[in-house]
Scaffold this active site. Structure first.
Site, short mmCIF file in Angstrom:
data_model
loop_
_atom_site.label_atom_id
_atom_site.label_comp_id
_atom_site.label_asym_id
_atom_site.label_seq_id
_atom_site.Cartn_x
_atom_site.Cartn_y
_atom_site.Cartn_z
N ALA A 9 0.31 -1.23 0.10
CA ALA A 9 0.14 0.25 -0.19
C ALA A 9 0.77 1.08 0.16
O ALA A 9 0.79 2.05 0.65
CB ALA A 9 -1.34 -0.03 0.72
N THR A 11 2.81 3.98 -3.08
CA THR A 11 2.82 5.03 -4.25
C THR A 11 1.96 4.33 -5.14
O THR A 11 1.78 4.86 -6.12
CB THR A 11 3.61 5.85 -4.15
OG1 THR A 11 5.16 5.29 -4.95
CG2 THR A 11 4.02 6.66 -3.16
N GLY A 12 2.04 3.31 -5.66
CA GLY A 12 1.95 2.06 -6.50
C GLY A 12 0.38 1.68 -5.66
O GLY A 12 -0.43 1.04 -6.30
N CYS A 159 18.10 3.79 -6.86
CA CYS A 159 17.45 5.44 -6.21
C CYS A 159 18.49 5.93 -5.86
O CYS A 159 18.81 6.25 -4.91
CB CYS A 159 16.45 4.49 -5.71
SG CYS A 159 15.21 6.03 -5.32
N CYS A 353 10.85 13.52 -12.70
CA CYS A 353 11.00 13.22 -11.60
C CYS A 353 11.51 14.64 -11.42
O CYS A 353 11.92 15.57 -11.76
CB CYS A 353 13.00 13.19 -11.31
SG CYS A 353 13.34 12.38 -9.25
#
Length: 423
Positions: A9, A11-12, A159, A353
């Site tokens: 649960a 951000t996707g 990242c 971004c």
């Protein structure tokens, strides 16, 4: 009636659940399973780590917001995925059956790959709200007795944006406290050059970020392989372009924020034939598992090859816009299959971004993510900082109110003056 389970649960996962509920007939069940009962807006963690945000400003309880939209919620870790039996086995022994499974778990943080690193070791991260709060706690005593700081990314990291953000945010915070002159900052990264970003560079990212590092008195070491960390000391092998050792560094520090390499979470990685050797889900062009045809996946947990080979391993990032398009494709494809139609929707590998830099910011657009590109654009300015602050509030508002709109496409593209992107 079909039961669609969304595992994760973040951000996707949250947008996936909202889009599924809005797209599918009410006769179909949608359930979200998450290890914790709260949503955290991960892009805000660098601000939390220096006290610019509080936890309750970037988190909220999941259950009431999902249930208001008719979505069921289970706040328990998953022990195992029984892909052949179409069920999740929860940590308490309960079994949850599904017709379709959407995996949006995000990554496992692989601190164990560098001895002495991570929250249980001698470095900190901003990958979770808990980790950011741990940095903030350590930062309090650090401010009373400041010293050298190391920021960056470990070998295999994919990242890099939050590492750059954090270096600039920390520098700005120390300036505001009149302590910057007491804190040497070194940026240590597995990237082959500053501004590589796991993308092979975007536009003028190399020259612009190097210039900003110089202007902010931030030193750097690239092609850096961190081999181990001890209390107050980081051991780094700097390699040449062929990956051969060039120089050994023993870097002293009082505080460090290093982003780890990612792997797939254990329950996902343990499914035979679902993942690559690092536990990332192998998907086809429709976001569907290549082996288990009723399993779809989106986000950081999917397998995407590196943009290019680098002397120290680096991975390719999955940015918010990319994740959003993956989620939308999954929703359309599940809806199509339930109607007896073939899956035909595809996500994008376009990278967009907004990165904060304290009181300014940088934005980049890489279309597609893997060069050569149709668009290769990198810009900076105070407007990016303001846009990211506004986007934080916008995203949290939309998640609390169950929006099924494409948030990144509606907001970020508009902020960049882009009307629409071809997927």
């Amino acid at each position: 009636m079909a039961h669609i389970v969304v595992l994760g649960a973040g951000t996707g996962g949250m947008p996936a659940a909202y889009e599924l509920r809005a797209k599918l007939d009410k006769s179909h069940r949608v359930t979200v399973v998450n290890a914790v009962d709260y949503f955290q807006f991960v892009p805000s963690n660098p601000w939390l780590a220096v006290g610019w945000r509080k936890r309750d400003a970037i988190t909220f309880p999941i259950r009431p917001h999902l249930e208001k939209k008719g979505i069921e919620f289970v706040a328990r870790p998953v022990q195992r995925i029984d892909a052949d039996g179409n069920a999740l086995e929860l940590a308490d022994g309960e079994r949850l059956a599904y017709d379709y499974l959407v995996i949006t778990t995000g990554p496992k943080l692989s601190f164990d790959e560098v001895p002495g690193s991570g929250p249980q070791g001698h470095t900190r991260s901003v990958c979770t709200v808990d980790h950011a709060e741990q940095f903030w706690s350590d930062y309090q005593s650090f401010l009373d007795d400041p010293g050298p700081v190391i920021v960056g990314a470990m070998p295999g990291a994919s990242c890099f944006g939050p590492a750059y953000e954090f270096a600039f945010i920390l520098s700005k915070d120390l300036q505001r406290r009149k302590l910057r002159h007491k804190v040497p900052i070194t940026f240590v990264t597995s990237e082959p050059y500053i501004g590589h970003l796991g993308l092979g560079g975007v536009g003028d990212s190399k020259s612009l970020l190097e210039s900003d590092f110089r202007n902010n008195d931030i030193k750097w070491i690239t092609n850096a392989k961190v081999t181990r960390v001890e209390a107050g000391k980081m051991f780094v092998t700097e390699v040449d372009d062929k990956g051969q050792p060039k120089q050994e560094h023993e870097l002293p520090f009082k505080l460090s924020m290093m982003l780890p390499a990612f792997k797939g979470v254990d329950a996902v990685a343990g499914v035979e034939g679902l993942c690559n050797p690092r536990g990332f889900v192998l998907i086809d062009e429709f976001q569907r598992s290549k082996k288990h045809r009723n399993i779809f996946s989106a986000g950081v947990c999917v397998a995407i090859p590196p943009v290019e080979a680098t002397p120290v391993p680096t991975g390719a990032p999955k940015t918010g816009y990319m994740i959003e398009t993956m989620v939308t494709a999954i929703v359309h494809n599940i809806a199509a299959e339930l109607e007896g139609k073939p899956a035909d929707a595809k996500g994008t590998w376009n990278a967009i971004c907004l990165a904060d830099m304290g009181d300014t910011g940088a934005a980049f657009v890489a279309l597609p993510q893997i060069p050569p590109r149709n668009v290769n654009w990198f810009k900076k300015g105070k407007w990016v900082h303001l846009a990211k602050v506004a986007f934080e509030k916008y995203f949290l508002y939309k998640m609390k109110n169950g929006s099924s709109e494409p948030i990144y496409e509606k907001y970020v593209l508009s902020a960049l003056g882009i009307e629409k992107l071809e997927r």
